[in-house]
Design a protein around this motif. Structure first.
Motif, PDB file in Angstrom:
ATOM      1  N   LEU A   1     -33.032 -11.628 -27.256  1.00 34.27           N
ATOM      2  CA  LEU A   1     -33.496 -10.248 -27.117  1.00 34.27           C
ATOM      3  C   LEU A   1     -32.894  -9.593 -25.876  1.00 34.27           C
ATOM      4  CD1 LEU A   1     -35.294  -8.250 -28.589  1.00 34.27           C
ATOM      5  CD2 LEU A   1     -37.201  -9.029 -27.206  1.00 34.27           C
ATOM      6  N   ALA A   2     -32.822 -10.345 -24.775  1.00 35.46           N
ATOM      7  CA  ALA A   2     -32.212  -9.814 -23.556  1.00 35.46           C
ATOM      8  C   ALA A   2     -30.735  -9.519 -23.785  1.00 35.46           C
ATOM      9  CB  ALA A   2     -32.385 -10.810 -22.409  1.00 35.46           C
ATOM     10  N   ALA A   3     -30.037 -10.406 -24.485  1.00 31.44           N
ATOM     11  CA  ALA A   3     -28.619 -10.177 -24.785  1.00 31.44           C
ATOM     12  C   ALA A   3     -28.437  -8.945 -25.668  1.00 31.44           C
ATOM     13  CB  ALA A   3     -28.025 -11.407 -25.459  1.00 31.44           C
TER      14      ALA A   3
ATOM     15  N   LEU B   1     -26.234  -5.758 -24.552  1.00 28.93           N
ATOM     16  CA  LEU B   1     -25.128  -5.296 -25.398  1.00 28.93           C
ATOM     17  C   LEU B   1     -25.332  -3.860 -25.860  1.00 28.93           C
ATOM     18  CD1 LEU B   1     -24.342  -8.462 -27.535  1.00 28.93           C
ATOM     19  CD2 LEU B   1     -22.902  -7.394 -25.796  1.00 28.93           C
ATOM     20  N   ALA B   2     -26.562  -3.515 -26.246  1.00 27.56           N
ATOM     21  CA  ALA B   2     -26.841  -2.136 -26.652  1.00 27.56           C
ATOM     22  C   ALA B   2     -26.635  -1.174 -25.484  1.00 27.56           C
ATOM     23  CB  ALA B   2     -28.266  -2.022 -27.192  1.00 27.56           C
ATOM     24  N   GLY B   3     -27.094  -1.561 -24.297  1.00 29.79           N
ATOM     25  CA  GLY B   3     -26.882  -0.724 -23.115  1.00 29.79           C
ATOM     26  C   GLY B   3     -25.415  -0.590 -22.783  1.00 29.79           C
ATOM     27  N   SER B   4     -24.669  -1.678 -22.923  1.00 29.19           N
ATOM     28  CA  SER B   4     -23.228  -1.619 -22.665  1.00 29.19           C
ATOM     29  C   SER B   4     -22.528  -0.702 -23.654  1.00 29.19           C
ATOM     30  CB  SER B   4     -22.623  -3.021 -22.757  1.00 29.19           C
ATOM     31  OG  SER B   4     -23.201  -3.860 -21.801  1.00 29.19           O
ATOM     32  N   PHE B   5     -22.986  -0.717 -24.913  1.00 26.65           N
ATOM     33  CA  PHE B   5     -22.420   0.190 -25.905  1.00 26.65           C
ATOM     34  C   PHE B   5     -22.638   1.647 -25.509  1.00 26.65           C
ATOM     35  CE2 PHE B   5     -23.202   2.852 -29.658  1.00 26.65           C
ATOM     36  CZ  PHE B   5     -21.931   2.848 -30.206  1.00 26.65           C
ATOM     37  N   PHE B   6     -23.849   1.978 -25.091  1.00 24.75           N
ATOM     38  CA  PHE B   6     -24.119   3.360 -24.691  1.00 24.75           C
ATOM     39  C   PHE B   6     -23.352   3.751 -23.431  1.00 24.75           C
ATOM     40  CE2 PHE B   6     -27.758   3.000 -27.566  1.00 24.75           C
ATOM     41  CZ  PHE B   6     -27.643   4.204 -28.246  1.00 24.75           C
ATOM     42  N   MET B   7     -23.151   2.811 -22.526  1.00 28.27           N
ATOM     43  CA  MET B   7     -22.332   3.097 -21.346  1.00 28.27           C
ATOM     44  C   MET B   7     -20.876   3.334 -21.745  1.00 28.27           C
ATOM     45  SD  MET B   7     -24.376   3.185 -18.800  1.00 28.27           S
ATOM     46  CE  MET B   7     -23.784   2.701 -17.221  1.00 28.27           C
ATOM     47  N   LEU B   8     -20.392   2.589 -22.735  1.00 31.99           N
ATOM     48  CA  LEU B   8     -19.046   2.807 -23.262  1.00 31.99           C
ATOM     49  C   LEU B   8     -18.935   4.189 -23.889  1.00 31.99           C
ATOM     50  CD1 LEU B   8     -16.196   1.714 -23.971  1.00 31.99           C
ATOM     51  CD2 LEU B   8     -17.201   0.881 -26.100  1.00 31.99           C
TER      52      LEU B   8
ATOM     53  N   GLY C   1     -28.086   3.876 -21.502  1.00 33.37           N
ATOM     54  CA  GLY C   1     -27.400   2.598 -21.330  1.00 33.37           C
ATOM     55  C   GLY C   1     -27.921   1.815 -20.144  1.00 33.37           C
ATOM     56  N   ALA C   2     -28.102   2.477 -19.025  1.00 38.37           N
ATOM     57  CA  ALA C   2     -28.626   1.796 -17.841  1.00 38.37           C
ATOM     58  C   ALA C   2     -30.057   1.299 -18.087  1.00 38.37           C
ATOM     59  CB  ALA C   2     -28.587   2.726 -16.634  1.00 38.37           C
ATOM     60  N   GLY C   3     -30.853   2.097 -18.786  1.00 38.24           N
ATOM     61  CA  GLY C   3     -32.224   1.680 -19.089  1.00 38.24           C
ATOM     62  C   GLY C   3     -32.271   0.462 -19.992  1.00 38.24           C
TER      63      GLY C   3
END
Length: 127
Positions: free
Chosen positions: A5-7, A11-18, A44-46
């Motif tokens: 769940l943490a991963a 990954l979802a946050g990294s996608f939004f940062m991208l 993404g940061a959240g």
């Protein structure tokens, strides 16, 4: 299970940062770039901080991650507004397909005052 769940959150946050970083390059003007980076960057940061909280499960880390989330949620839109407004007032050109410019004609460049529509009407009515 919490690691998965943490991963997922990281990954979802990294996608939004991208997506936020791509918005800087793909959007045509300052205001739309600020919109893209603010919305996606905060989300993404959240999400990354949610992943950090789940991975470590320590009260100190959780409090720091919540502080980061609160700080970015409160300051990012305010900073984007200030930068966008400053860019507009110094004359950064808008996109040529911009439909509506609600500030046009309200800003006095000599006094640096932004007038409301009622104030402009009052100024036009005075002889």
């Amino acid at each position: 299970m919490t690691d998965i769940l943490a991963a997922f959150f990281v990954l979802a946050g990294s996608f939004f940062m991208l997506v936020a970083s791509l918005g800087v390059f793909r959007m045509p003007d300052l205001l739309t770039r600020m919109h893209a980076t603010t919305k996606s960057g905060v989300l993404g940061a959240g999400l990354i901080m949610c992943g950090v909280m789940l991975f470590f499960l320590d009260s100190g880390v959780v409090l720091r991650a919540l502080a980061v989330m609160a700080f970015t949620t409160l300051t990012s839109p305010i900073a984007a507004h200030a930068i966008g407004r400053a860019g507009y007032f110094i004359g950064v050109p808008l996109w040529d397909k911009t439909v509506k410019d609600e500030l046009h004609g309200r800003y006095d460049e000599e006094t640096h005052v932004l007038h409301s529509p009622e104030h402009i009407k009052d100024l036009q009515d005075k002889p």
